[in-house]
Design a protein around this motif. Structure first.
Motif, PDB file in Angstrom:
ATOM      1  N   MET A 217      29.041 -51.948  11.810  1.00 30.32           N
ATOM      2  CA  MET A 217      29.591 -52.154  12.993  1.00 30.32           C
ATOM      3  C   MET A 217      30.270 -53.469  13.375  1.00 30.32           C
ATOM      4  O   MET A 217      31.208 -53.615  14.171  1.00 30.32           O
ATOM      5  N   GLN A 218      29.575 -54.423  12.914  1.00 33.55           N
ATOM      6  CA  GLN A 218      29.848 -55.858  12.833  1.00 33.55           C
ATOM      7  C   GLN A 218      31.226 -56.169  12.418  1.00 33.55           C
ATOM      8  O   GLN A 218      32.246 -56.354  12.594  1.00 33.55           O
ATOM      9  N   CYS A 219      31.287 -55.540  11.241  1.00 36.82           N
ATOM     10  CA  CYS A 219      32.625 -55.422  10.578  1.00 36.82           C
ATOM     11  C   CYS A 219      33.729 -54.770  11.236  1.00 36.82           C
ATOM     12  O   CYS A 219      34.990 -55.236  11.605  1.00 36.82           O
ATOM     13  N   LEU A 220      33.633 -53.616  11.940  1.00 34.15           N
ATOM     14  CA  LEU A 220      34.496 -53.029  12.729  1.00 34.15           C
ATOM     15  C   LEU A 220      35.001 -53.765  14.014  1.00 34.15           C
ATOM     16  O   LEU A 220      36.185 -53.883  14.286  1.00 34.15           O
TER      17      LEU A 220
ATOM     18  N   GLN B 202      13.503 -53.906  16.817  1.00 31.42           N
ATOM     19  CA  GLN B 202      14.155 -53.992  18.413  1.00 31.42           C
ATOM     20  C   GLN B 202      15.345 -54.757  18.345  1.00 31.42           C
ATOM     21  O   GLN B 202      16.313 -54.531  19.096  1.00 31.42           O
ATOM     22  N   SER B 203      15.340 -55.981  17.591  1.00 30.31           N
ATOM     23  CA  SER B 203      16.614 -56.811  17.489  1.00 30.31           C
ATOM     24  C   SER B 203      17.527 -55.906  16.971  1.00 30.31           C
ATOM     25  O   SER B 203      18.691 -56.015  17.356  1.00 30.31           O
ATOM     26  N   LEU B 204      17.239 -55.284  15.800  1.00 33.98           N
ATOM     27  CA  LEU B 204      18.352 -54.393  15.311  1.00 33.98           C
ATOM     28  C   LEU B 204      19.017 -53.366  16.127  1.00 33.98           C
ATOM     29  O   LEU B 204      20.320 -53.168  16.344  1.00 33.98           O
ATOM     30  N   GLN B 205      18.159 -52.947  17.015  1.00 38.68           N
ATOM     31  CA  GLN B 205      18.579 -51.814  18.038  1.00 38.68           C
ATOM     32  C   GLN B 205      19.343 -52.415  19.248  1.00 38.68           C
ATOM     33  O   GLN B 205      20.390 -51.830  19.541  1.00 38.68           O
ATOM     34  N   ARG B 206      19.093 -53.565  19.364  1.00 36.40           N
ATOM     35  CA  ARG B 206      19.858 -54.363  20.466  1.00 36.40           C
ATOM     36  C   ARG B 206      21.211 -54.716  19.960  1.00 36.40           C
ATOM     37  O   ARG B 206      22.024 -54.752  20.730  1.00 36.40           O
ATOM     38  N   GLN B 207      21.081 -55.097  18.864  1.00 31.97           N
ATOM     39  CA  GLN B 207      22.291 -55.455  17.994  1.00 31.97           C
ATOM     40  C   GLN B 207      23.329 -54.422  18.201  1.00 31.97           C
ATOM     41  O   GLN B 207      24.586 -54.459  18.466  1.00 31.97           O
ATOM     42  N   VAL B 208      22.831 -53.026  17.841  1.00 28.46           N
ATOM     43  CA  VAL B 208      23.784 -51.847  17.864  1.00 28.46           C
ATOM     44  C   VAL B 208      24.037 -51.807  19.373  1.00 28.46           C
ATOM     45  O   VAL B 208      25.344 -51.299  19.196  1.00 28.46           O
ATOM     46  N   GLU B 209      23.321 -52.023  20.074  1.00 29.25           N
ATOM     47  CA  GLU B 209      23.761 -51.578  21.530  1.00 29.25           C
ATOM     48  C   GLU B 209      24.905 -52.593  21.946  1.00 29.25           C
ATOM     49  O   GLU B 209      26.040 -52.194  22.486  1.00 29.25           O
ATOM     50  N   MET B 210      24.514 -53.900  21.650  1.00 27.88           N
ATOM     51  CA  MET B 210      25.692 -54.783  21.863  1.00 27.88           C
ATOM     52  C   MET B 210      26.844 -54.370  21.254  1.00 27.88           C
ATOM     53  O   MET B 210      28.008 -54.656  21.674  1.00 27.88           O
TER      54      MET B 210
END
Lengths: 156, 373
Positions: free
Chosen positions: A146-149, B250-258
């Motif tokens: 997602m970061q790449c996207l 949690q940080s990964l999930q927050r990153q996904v949300e962001m």
């Protein structure tokens, strides 16, 4: 991919399958909701997040408990019925939890982890650890993709 | 204390309480008499006479610590008593009470040197009895009952000084019995082994084994998790490691949300670029894996390739080339079939829609798509 489950699900979750699913569902979102009204941004964020999770679960395949739980949750939000073949008898963790009161700190931490990992409420602790390992791998993969996207799509 | 109750019931003495240690010791003296009925009668008389010492004298005897004076004499005595130490077939019982007293003293001192406290003494004495039972399987049933009784008593805690003196007296008795059986203090050197074995024996029931196996499994998987989470290797303690893992998830999930928020924020550009990205993505996928049946074989190569393509795209976004859309009439049904096999019924709709989308976008002119979006 059902024939490939062993090769896929052992170690590295595949980036490209996830990316493919994710992009497809993104474009799918686009065609379903073509209106760009700004009041729907929250809804859109939620949908994109759900699309990301669903495509991650699909990329992980249907053999992991967390991916099954994610897909089931997504399907229940879409009012669809998902049926996976059940290979194992489900152990309700609540019945087991009463037996394990020896390490209350660890069990409390494991309960918090159980809330985080999708479908973790049904797992015993060792299973939970295994699923968490795979879930973390997939999550980091997802974040990378997602970061790449975002980097590729954001205006320079 | 059902332990002492069990002791009374088994010894058949009408249930002597823990307070009446004198009575108890007398009772055990009776047991000893039963035990040594095969022995010559003057032997039994001498040691029961020693057994029935008052507790204070017994304690005095136990606290005799002049090892330098007693030890050479005792070694001489040991040489006197048991020249064949381990030949139990030829049991010779000394009838001299002074000699036996000295031997008892020596063994008591030896055990006190080994482990200072009372509990250690009692455990070693009980295990000494167990050892005696183990090495002498031809003994009478009463002696085994005796050792089990003593083991039961040694497991029970001693609350008062009175009890402790009683225990010391019993211990002296046991030492007497061991010297009686021509067991010198060298037998006590086997004691740690026996002690460890007893401790292991406590955990060999199925529940403990299952619990230990479960814990080991959890620990192994925790180690695996610890390798996954960065910066988690140095943390000791299961709870802290679990906290770290939870924070990471949690940080990964927050990153996904962001990231999804950012994706939603670049909304118009998604629509603009999506086709191109899809094209490049599908192009790499099609080239690498979805061409034929050698999908599984080409998989690692495929992963590397797409990673490279990701890096490439990160460096410079690919030019829009929707004319290179790799879908054709041959590949698309195969794709749909594969997806159907994989994910079951629930994905049929999504996949159908995406197929429609792809087919539509493949058929449409890219400028038309841009205009439409």
């Amino acid at each position: 991919m059902a024939s490939q489950d062993k090769s896929i699900n052992t170690d590295v979750p595949e980036k490209d399958v996830f990316a493919l699913h994710f992009l497809q569902s993104l474009s799918n979102l686009k065609t379903q909701n073509p209106s760009n009204s700004p009041d729907k941004t929250n809804d859109r964020v939620k949908k994109i997040k759900m699309a990301a999770y669903v495509s991650m679960a699909r990329a992980a395949g249907g053999r992991r408990l967390w991916s099954r739980a994610l897909l089931r949750r997504a399907a229940s939000e879409n009012n669809k019925i998902v049926r996976f073949p059940r290979r194992k008898r489900r152990v309700t963790w609540l019945s087991r939890r009463r037996c394990n009161r020896r390490a209350p700190v660890e069990e409390k931490a494991a309960d918090r982890l159980r809330d985080l990992v999708p479908g973790g409420g049904e797992m015993e602790t060792s299973k939970l650890m295994k699923e968490t390992a795979h879930y973390i791998k997939c999550l980091s993969m997802q974040v990378k993709v997602m970061q790449c996207l975002v980097d590729g799509l954001s205006p320079k | 204390m059902d332990l002492t109750g069990g002791f009374g019931a088994r010894s058949g003495g009408g249930g002597p309480c823990r307070e009446a240690t004198g009575l108890e010791s007398l009772h055990i003296g009776d047991e000893f008499r039963q035990l040594v009925t095969t022995l010559p009668p003057e032997n039994a008389g001498s040691f029961t006479a020693l057994l029935e010492l008052p507790p204070t004298q017994a304690v005095e005897l136990l606290h005799f610590t002049d090892t330098s004076s007693s030890q050479p004499a005792v070694t001489g005595i040991g040489g006197d008593i048991a020249p064949p130490l381990h030949s139990f077939g030829t049991l010779t019982f000394p009838s001299n009470p002074v000699l036996m007293e000295r031997a008892a003293r020596f063994s008591v001192i030896a055990t006190e040197q080994q482990n200072g406290n009372v509990s250690g003494e009692t455990t070693t004495s009980s295990s000494a009895n167990l050892d005696r039972v183990k090495t002498e399987p031809a003994e009478t049933e009463s002696s085994q009952r005796l050792t089990s009784d003593q083991a039961v008593e040694n497991q029970s805690p001693c609350p008062s000084q009175n009890n402790r003196s009683g225990k010391r007296k019993e211990f002296e008795k046991k030492v007497k019995s061991s010297t009686k059986k021509n067991k010198s203090s060298e037998e006590n050197e086997k004691l740690p082994y026996v002690h460890v074995r007893a401790r292991r024996g406590q955990a060999t029931d199925s529940h403990s084994l299952a619990e230990r196996a479960r814990r080991e499994k959890i620990n192994a998987r925790m180690k695996l998790l610890q390798e996954l989470v960065p910066g988690c290797d140095k943390i000791q303690g299961t709870a802290l490691v679990l906290d770290e893992i939870i924070n990471h998830v949690q940080s990964l999930q927050r990153q996904v949300e962001m990231l999804s928020m950012r994706l939603a924020a670049v909304n118009p550009r998604i629509d603009f670029n999506l086709d191109t990205i899809l094209a490049s993505e599908n192009g790499s996928l099609m080239d690498g894996s979805f061409n034929g049946t050698a999908m599984q074989l080409a998989w690692p190569h495929q992963v590397i390739e797409t990673e490279q393509s990701y890096h490439h795209r990160q460096l410079q976004p690919p030019p829009p080339q929707p004319q290179q859309w790799p879908f054709d009439g041959l590949n698309q049904p195969a794709w749909g079939r594969e997806e159907d096999q994989d994910h079951g019924n629930d994905h049929n709709n999504l996949m159908a829609v995406s197929e429609n989308l792809m087919a539509g976008s493949a058929n449409l002119h890219p400028n038309q798509v841009k205009m439409e979006l």
